[in-house]
Design a protein around this motif. Structure first.
Motif, PDB file in Angstrom:
ATOM      1  N   ALA A 132       0.849  -1.183   0.000  1.00 23.79           N
ATOM      2  CA  ALA A 132       0.000   0.000   0.000  1.00 23.79           C
ATOM      3  C   ALA A 132       0.889   1.238   0.000  1.00 23.79           C
ATOM      4  N   GLY A 133       0.267   2.382  -0.217  1.00 24.94           N
ATOM      5  CA  GLY A 133       1.000   3.637  -0.194  1.00 24.94           C
ATOM      6  C   GLY A 133       0.138   4.732   0.400  1.00 24.94           C
ATOM      7  N   ILE A 134       0.788   5.736   0.963  1.00 28.69           N
ATOM      8  CA  ILE A 134       0.065   6.848   1.563  1.00 28.69           C
ATOM      9  C   ILE A 134       0.687   8.156   1.108  1.00 28.69           C
ATOM     10  N   SER A 135      -0.185   9.113   0.731  1.00 32.76           N
ATOM     11  CA  SER A 135       0.300  10.395   0.224  1.00 32.76           C
ATOM     12  C   SER A 135      -0.846  11.389   0.208  1.00 32.76           C
ATOM     13  N   GLY A 136      -0.548  12.627  -0.187  1.00 35.86           N
ATOM     14  CA  GLY A 136      -1.583  13.635  -0.329  1.00 35.86           C
ATOM     15  C   GLY A 136      -2.536  13.268  -1.459  1.00 35.86           C
ATOM     16  N   ILE A 137      -3.780  13.696  -1.323  1.00 29.78           N
ATOM     17  CA  ILE A 137      -4.783  13.363  -2.322  1.00 29.78           C
ATOM     18  C   ILE A 137      -4.380  13.848  -3.712  1.00 29.78           C
ATOM     19  N   SER A 138      -3.710  15.004  -3.808  1.00 30.30           N
ATOM     20  CA  SER A 138      -3.318  15.527  -5.118  1.00 30.30           C
ATOM     21  C   SER A 138      -2.300  14.633  -5.812  1.00 30.30           C
ATOM     22  N   GLU A 139      -1.517  13.892  -5.018  1.00 33.27           N
ATOM     23  CA  GLU A 139      -0.503  12.994  -5.579  1.00 33.27           C
ATOM     24  C   GLU A 139      -1.132  11.725  -6.144  1.00 33.27           C
ATOM     25  N   PHE A 140      -2.218  11.272  -5.520  1.00 32.15           N
ATOM     26  CA  PHE A 140      -2.786   9.962  -5.867  1.00 32.15           C
ATOM     27  C   PHE A 140      -4.037  10.019  -6.738  1.00 32.15           C
ATOM     28  N   GLN A 141      -4.751  11.116  -6.720  1.00 28.05           N
ATOM     29  CA  GLN A 141      -6.063  11.154  -7.363  1.00 28.05           C
ATOM     30  C   GLN A 141      -6.012  10.831  -8.850  1.00 28.05           C
ATOM     31  N   GLN A 142      -5.022  11.389  -9.538  1.00 28.09           N
ATOM     32  CA  GLN A 142      -4.932  11.146 -10.977  1.00 28.09           C
ATOM     33  C   GLN A 142      -4.709   9.669 -11.292  1.00 28.09           C
ATOM     34  N   PHE A 143      -3.929   8.987 -10.457  1.00 28.85           N
ATOM     35  CA  PHE A 143      -3.656   7.564 -10.683  1.00 28.85           C
ATOM     36  C   PHE A 143      -4.875   6.703 -10.362  1.00 28.85           C
ATOM     37  N   ALA A 144      -5.676   7.170  -9.402  1.00 27.68           N
ATOM     38  CA  ALA A 144      -6.925   6.471  -9.098  1.00 27.68           C
ATOM     39  C   ALA A 144      -7.899   6.626 -10.268  1.00 27.68           C
ATOM     40  N   GLU A 145      -7.944   7.823 -10.831  1.00 24.13           N
ATOM     41  CA  GLU A 145      -8.831   8.077 -11.972  1.00 24.13           C
ATOM     42  C   GLU A 145      -8.402   7.280 -13.204  1.00 24.13           C
ATOM     43  N   GLN A 146      -7.102   7.000 -13.295  1.00 22.20           N
ATOM     44  CA  GLN A 146      -6.583   6.194 -14.412  1.00 22.20           C
ATOM     45  C   GLN A 146      -6.811   4.704 -14.194  1.00 22.20           C
ATOM     46  N   GLY A 147      -7.290   4.337 -13.000  1.00 24.57           N
ATOM     47  CA  GLY A 147      -7.549   2.934 -12.706  1.00 24.57           C
ATOM     48  C   GLY A 147      -6.328   2.148 -12.293  1.00 24.57           C
ATOM     49  N   ARG A 148      -5.255   2.830 -11.901  1.00 22.49           N
ATOM     50  CA  ARG A 148      -4.032   2.134 -11.499  1.00 22.49           C
ATOM     51  C   ARG A 148      -4.047   1.753 -10.022  1.00 22.49           C
ATOM     52  N   ILE A 149      -4.669   2.568  -9.194  1.00 18.22           N
ATOM     53  CA  ILE A 149      -4.714   2.294  -7.762  1.00 18.22           C
ATOM     54  C   ILE A 149      -6.144   2.453  -7.237  1.00 18.22           C
TER      55      ILE A 149
END
Length: 316
Positions: free
Chosen positions: A197-214
């Motif tokens: 797992a990974g933890i970070s600010g929402i701005s760091e992860f949101q784009q990757f979540a939207e891309q379906g990677r995480i």
């Protein structure tokens, strides 16, 4: 050490008396382009646009060691000055302890806490882990077998994970936390399997979540964020609320009259349309607190983060 100087606006403008106003010096204890850099420059640009402060601004970037290098230089050279400010944030508090830095935040003049970014924890989109509870159950069973990536050691990412562990009854010292250079590197580790797992600010992860990677499992805000279908840690039963906040300090020993003047300017900035636009564009949460109340908040954070770092075995 990387240093960079720039004058953001035109040279100091003449005031109503015809006498040039001294420009303000702003220390940004990080390299250009990051969150602290953006906070400082965007704040003064908005202040200028709103007509709150239109004189010159001299930015100095001195990065390294979680902001402690730049703040140490600022503490040594700017003490007592009336127009010397510094940007800093939550990361600084832990970095001072981890680096045994001579920086003493209690000696600075608290001006304003400006913004916050909440943290999220995520797993690979193909992972069998569907929610935060399932991840916590794995960590309870064998913390060492669950590598979790995040920002620098002692930073808000690691602190958020430690708070989650404490709330779940997991020994913080047993966590397998692996610092990463950037959010994108954390995502790479999640996807290739080197991180569970990974933890970070929402701005760091949101784009990757939207891309379906995480898959984002939870966020450290008190309530769900508008437009983001992610449950809070509290919804999952863990009393964790923490933000990567950023703010402004005045020089140690800044004259009281000048401190009040800068606090009043940031009060006006916080209420301005120009700053609201910046917050919306940057995706920052408004997290305003000024003057002595901000000073008390810093002191409280220093105590809380210190205890967490001690329980994690990072500081004595």
């Amino acid at each position: 050490m990387f240093k960079y100087k720039a004058v953001a606006f035109a040279a100091a403008m003449l005031g109503a008396t015809g006498v040039a106003n001294a420009e303000v010096s702003v220390m940004i204890p990080a390299n250009p382009g990051g969150g602290w850099d953006g906070t400082g420059r965007q704040a003064f640009a908005a202040m200028n646009e709103a007509g709150i402060y239109t004189e010159g601004v001299n930015f100095t970037n001195t990065g390294g060691a979680g902001g402690t290098i730049g703040l140490a230089a600022f503490q040594n050279s700017e003490s007592g000055k009336s127009d010397a400010l510094a940007v800093f944030g939550a990361i600084t508090v832990g970095a001072i302890m981890l680096n045994s830095s001579p920086v003493d935040l209690s000696k600075f003049t608290p001006i304003a806490r400006l913004t916050a970014e909440y943290l999220v924890i995520a797993v690979d989109a193909k992972s069998d882990i569907q929610n935060l509870q399932q991840l916590v159950d794995l960590m309870k069973a064998d913390p060492g077998a669950v590598p979790v990536g995040g920002g620098s050691a002692g930073g808000v990412d690691q602190i958020a994970l430690a708070l989650l562990a404490q709330s779940a009854g997991i020994d913080v010292a047993d966590l397998n936390y692996i610092p990463q250079a950037a959010g994108a590197e954390t995502v790479t580790g999640i996807v290739n399997g080197t991180l569970k797992a990974g933890i970070s600010g929402i701005s760091e992860f949101q784009q990757f979540a939207e891309q379906g990677r995480i898959r984002i499992l939870g966020i450290t805000s008190a309530e769900r964020m508008e437009g983001l279908d992610v449950p809070t840690f509290k919804e999952a039963g863990y009393d964790v609320e923490i933000a990567n906040w950023r703010g402004i300090l005045g020089a140690p020993g800044m004259p009281e009259e000048n401190a009040k003047e800068w606090i009043a300017r940031f009060d006006k900035l916080n209420e301005s349309e120009q700053w609201q636009k910046v917050l919306q564009t940057q995706g920052w949460e408004q997290y305003y607190l000024a003057g002595p109340e901000f000073g008390k908040f810093i002191a409280d954070e220093n105590g809380r983060i210190g205890e967490i770092l001690k329980s994690a075995g990072l500081v004595k």
